[in-house]
Design a protein around this motif. Structure first.
Motif, PDB file in Angstrom:
ATOM      1  N   ALA A 228     -39.593  76.706 -14.352  1.00  0.00           N
ATOM      2  CA  ALA A 228     -39.094  77.220 -15.629  1.00  0.00           C
ATOM      3  C   ALA A 228     -37.716  76.667 -15.962  1.00  0.00           C
ATOM      4  N   GLN A 229     -37.036  76.111 -14.966  1.00  0.00           N
ATOM      5  CA  GLN A 229     -35.704  75.565 -15.187  1.00  0.00           C
ATOM      6  C   GLN A 229     -35.791  74.170 -15.800  1.00  0.00           C
ATOM      7  N   ASP A 230     -34.878  73.854 -16.702  1.00  0.00           N
ATOM      8  CA  ASP A 230     -34.849  72.544 -17.343  1.00  0.00           C
ATOM      9  C   ASP A 230     -34.001  71.531 -16.584  1.00  0.00           C
ATOM     10  N   THR A 231     -33.295  71.970 -15.580  1.00  0.00           N
ATOM     11  CA  THR A 231     -32.308  71.108 -14.935  1.00  0.00           C
ATOM     12  C   THR A 231     -32.795  70.539 -13.615  1.00  0.00           C
ATOM     13  N   ARG A 232     -34.022  70.067 -13.590  1.00  0.00           N
ATOM     14  CA  ARG A 232     -34.533  69.408 -12.390  1.00  0.00           C
ATOM     15  C   ARG A 232     -33.817  68.071 -12.212  1.00  0.00           C
ATOM     16  N   PRO A 233     -33.500  67.679 -10.983  1.00  0.00           N
ATOM     17  CA  PRO A 233     -32.737  66.442 -10.771  1.00  0.00           C
ATOM     18  C   PRO A 233     -33.516  65.193 -11.152  1.00  0.00           C
ATOM     19  N   ARG A 234     -32.809  64.136 -11.509  1.00  0.00           N
ATOM     20  CA  ARG A 234     -33.489  62.903 -11.861  1.00  0.00           C
ATOM     21  C   ARG A 234     -33.783  62.108 -10.592  1.00  0.00           C
ATOM     22  N   CYS A 235     -34.622  62.697  -9.757  1.00  0.00           N
ATOM     23  CA  CYS A 235     -34.888  62.104  -8.452  1.00  0.00           C
ATOM     24  C   CYS A 235     -35.802  60.885  -8.529  1.00  0.00           C
ATOM     25  N   MET A 236     -36.610  60.751  -9.581  1.00  0.00           N
ATOM     26  CA  MET A 236     -37.466  59.575  -9.679  1.00  0.00           C
ATOM     27  C   MET A 236     -36.619  58.306  -9.610  1.00  0.00           C
ATOM     28  N   LEU A 237     -35.618  58.225 -10.462  1.00  0.00           N
ATOM     29  CA  LEU A 237     -34.762  57.045 -10.513  1.00  0.00           C
ATOM     30  C   LEU A 237     -34.024  56.852  -9.196  1.00  0.00           C
TER      31      LEU A 237
ATOM     32  N   GLU B  94     -38.092  80.414   4.743  1.00  0.00           N
ATOM     33  CA  GLU B  94     -38.078  78.972   4.979  1.00  0.00           C
ATOM     34  C   GLU B  94     -39.209  78.285   4.223  1.00  0.00           C
ATOM     35  N   LYS B  95     -40.388  78.902   4.220  1.00  0.00           N
ATOM     36  CA  LYS B  95     -41.525  78.322   3.496  1.00  0.00           C
ATOM     37  C   LYS B  95     -41.278  78.322   1.993  1.00  0.00           C
ATOM     38  N   VAL B  96     -40.662  79.401   1.501  1.00  0.00           N
ATOM     39  CA  VAL B  96     -40.315  79.468   0.086  1.00  0.00           C
ATOM     40  C   VAL B  96     -39.353  78.344  -0.267  1.00  0.00           C
ATOM     41  N   GLU B  97     -38.369  78.132   0.593  1.00  0.00           N
ATOM     42  CA  GLU B  97     -37.374  77.088   0.347  1.00  0.00           C
ATOM     43  C   GLU B  97     -38.017  75.702   0.382  1.00  0.00           C
ATOM     44  N   ILE B  98     -38.966  75.497   1.283  1.00  0.00           N
ATOM     45  CA  ILE B  98     -39.675  74.217   1.365  1.00  0.00           C
ATOM     46  C   ILE B  98     -40.433  73.946   0.073  1.00  0.00           C
ATOM     47  N   VAL B  99     -41.139  74.962  -0.426  1.00  0.00           N
ATOM     48  CA  VAL B  99     -41.902  74.796  -1.665  1.00  0.00           C
ATOM     49  C   VAL B  99     -40.965  74.459  -2.823  1.00  0.00           C
ATOM     50  N   ALA B 100     -39.868  75.207  -2.961  1.00  0.00           N
ATOM     51  CA  ALA B 100     -38.915  74.949  -4.036  1.00  0.00           C
ATOM     52  C   ALA B 100     -38.326  73.556  -3.902  1.00  0.00           C
ATOM     53  N   ASP B 101     -38.031  73.147  -2.677  1.00  0.00           N
ATOM     54  CA  ASP B 101     -37.449  71.834  -2.435  1.00  0.00           C
ATOM     55  C   ASP B 101     -38.439  70.715  -2.723  1.00  0.00           C
ATOM     56  N   MET B 102     -39.705  70.922  -2.382  1.00  0.00           N
ATOM     57  CA  MET B 102     -40.707  69.885  -2.645  1.00  0.00           C
ATOM     58  C   MET B 102     -40.926  69.721  -4.143  1.00  0.00           C
ATOM     59  N   TYR B 103     -40.782  70.807  -4.895  1.00  0.00           N
ATOM     60  CA  TYR B 103     -40.904  70.673  -6.346  1.00  0.00           C
ATOM     61  C   TYR B 103     -39.703  69.932  -6.917  1.00  0.00           C
ATOM     62  N   THR B 104     -38.494  70.370  -6.560  1.00  0.00           N
ATOM     63  CA  THR B 104     -37.302  69.738  -7.115  1.00  0.00           C
ATOM     64  C   THR B 104     -37.132  68.308  -6.607  1.00  0.00           C
ATOM     65  N   SER B 105     -37.742  67.978  -5.487  1.00  0.00           N
ATOM     66  CA  SER B 105     -37.670  66.612  -4.952  1.00  0.00           C
ATOM     67  C   SER B 105     -38.827  65.750  -5.433  1.00  0.00           C
ATOM     68  N   ASN B 106     -39.590  66.261  -6.399  1.00  0.00           N
ATOM     69  CA  ASN B 106     -40.620  65.471  -7.068  1.00  0.00           C
ATOM     70  C   ASN B 106     -41.836  65.195  -6.191  1.00  0.00           C
ATOM     71  N   ARG B 107     -42.086  66.034  -5.198  1.00  0.00           N
ATOM     72  CA  ARG B 107     -43.217  65.812  -4.314  1.00  0.00           C
ATOM     73  C   ARG B 107     -44.456  66.597  -4.723  1.00  0.00           C
ATOM     74  N   ILE B 108     -44.241  67.701  -5.421  1.00  0.00           N
ATOM     75  CA  ILE B 108     -45.383  68.458  -5.923  1.00  0.00           C
ATOM     76  C   ILE B 108     -45.160  68.779  -7.400  1.00  0.00           C
ATOM     77  N   THR B 109     -46.252  69.028  -8.088  1.00  0.00           N
ATOM     78  CA  THR B 109     -46.176  69.392  -9.499  1.00  0.00           C
ATOM     79  C   THR B 109     -45.913  70.888  -9.631  1.00  0.00           C
ATOM     80  N   LYS B 110     -45.735  71.347 -10.855  1.00  0.00           N
ATOM     81  CA  LYS B 110     -45.468  72.767 -11.079  1.00  0.00           C
ATOM     82  C   LYS B 110     -46.684  73.628 -10.767  1.00  0.00           C
TER      83      LYS B 110
END
Length: 263
Positions: A126-135, A66-82
Motif C-alpha cells: 500500500a506504500q508508494d515509496t518502494r525503493p528503486r531497487c531494479m536500477l 522474523e518471517k514477517v520481516e523476511i516477507v516485507a523485505d522480499m517485497y521491498t527488495s523486488n523479489r516477490i509481487t504484492k
C-alpha cells in the motif's frame, strides 16, 4: 537470510511486528486482530510501556516476527509481487530462498499463520515509496560482471517496479502513482513527462519525446523526484556520467543482458 534495511515508511508496520509492542496497531500497520493473534501471543514479561524487550527461550513470537520481516523485505527488495509470487524464476531457484516457495512459486513461509501473509503484503504494498531497487540491483550485477540466465529472467507476474513492463503494458492515461514513480526513478521520464533517452523513446513510446500526463500524474512525478530516500543520489545527467557511461564494454554487455534497457 541476511536482514536488509527496510524503508522508513514501512518501519511503523515492521517495527511494530519485530518489536512486539503490546499496544494496538495503527491503520497503516498490521491489523489489531493479527497483531494480537500472532505477535502478542506470548506471556513474556513486558516493560512499563507494554513492550517485550526480550522473549523467553522457546517463545514463538520472534520466529513469527522474523518471517514477517523476511516477507516485507522480499517485497521491498523486488523479489516477490504484492500477491506473494516470485518476481523472477531465479528467486525460486536461489539456494538462499530454498523452501520459501510452493509449487506455484508463491511464498509460503507464513502459511502456518492464517491470513498473516495477506496482511503483511497488503500493508507494505500500500506504500508508494518502494525503493528503486531494479536500477540499483542491475547496476550492481553489471559492475560485478554477473548476469542471470534467460530462464532466470523470465517474469512470472507483472512487476510494477520494472519500467520496461510499465512502459509496455500500461497505457499512459492509466498509469497510477506507482507506475509514474517507477518511470521517474528509473530515469525513463522527468517531472514534466519528458522522455529522457531517445533510445527509450523509440523502443517504448513510439518515438514520442514527451508523455501527455494529467495534472495528477505530473504531481506524482514531482513527488517521486523529490523522494530523498530514492532520488537524492544523482540526477539523470549525473547517473549517465558517473554510472552508465562509466561501465566498461564488458559491464555494458552484462547490463544489457540483465536490464535490457539502453539510455
Amino acid at each position: 537470510m541476511k536482514k536488509r534495511l527496510l524503508l522508513p515508511v514501512i518501519c511503523m508496520a515492521v517495527l511494530a511486528l519485530s518489536g512486539c509492542a503490546k499496544k494496538s496497531a495503527g491503520s497503516a500497520e498490521i491489523s489489531t486482530e493479527m497483531h494480537h493473534k500472532y505477535l502478542e501471543s506470548c506471556s513474556c514479561p513486558a516493560d512499563e510501556d507494554g513492550v517485550v524487550r526480550k522473549h523467553l527461550d522457546g517463545c514463538e513470537v520472534p520466529k513469527i516476527s522474523e518471517k514477517v520481516e523476511i516477507v516485507a523485505d522480499m517485497y521491498t527488495s523486488n523479489r516477490i509481487t504484492k500477491d506473494g509470487y516470485a518476481t523472477y524464476q531465479y528467486v525460486v531457484t536461489d539456494k538462499e530462498y530454498a523452501g520459501y516457495f510452493d509449487k506455484k512459486n508463491h511464498i509460503n513461509i507464513l502459511d502456518e499463520y492464517k491470513g498473516l501473509l495477506e496482511e503483511v503484503l497488503a500493508t507494505v504494498s500500500a506504500q508508494d515509496t518502494r525503493p528503486r531497487c531494479m536500477l540499483n540491483v542491475m547496476y550492481m550485477h553489471a559492475q560485478q560482471g554477473t548476469t542471470f540466465t534467460e530462464e532466470g529472467m523470465k517474469v512470472l507476474n507483472f512487476n510494477e517496479n520494472d519500467p520496461k513492463q510499465v512502459a509496455e503494458k500500461v497505457k499512459v492515461k492509466n498509469m497510477n502513482a506507482k507506475n509514474i514513480r517507477c518511470l521517474v526513478q528509473n530515469y525513463f521520464i522527468d517531472t514534466e513527462g519528458n522522455i529522457l533517452s531517445d533510445k527509450i523513446s523509440e523502443k517504448y513510446f513510439g518515438g514520442k519525446k514527451t508523455l501527455d500526463l494529467s495534472k495528477e500524474q505530473l504531481e506524482w512525478a514531482k513527488l517521486a523526484a523529490e523522494d530523498e530516500l530514492n532520488m537524492s543520489s544523482s540526477s539523470f545527467d549525473e547517473f549517465m556520467e558517473n554510472y552508465y557511461n562509466a561501465l566498461t564494454d564488458g559491464q555494458m554487455k552484462v547490463w544489457n543482458e540483465i536490464w535490457g534497457v539502453e539510455y
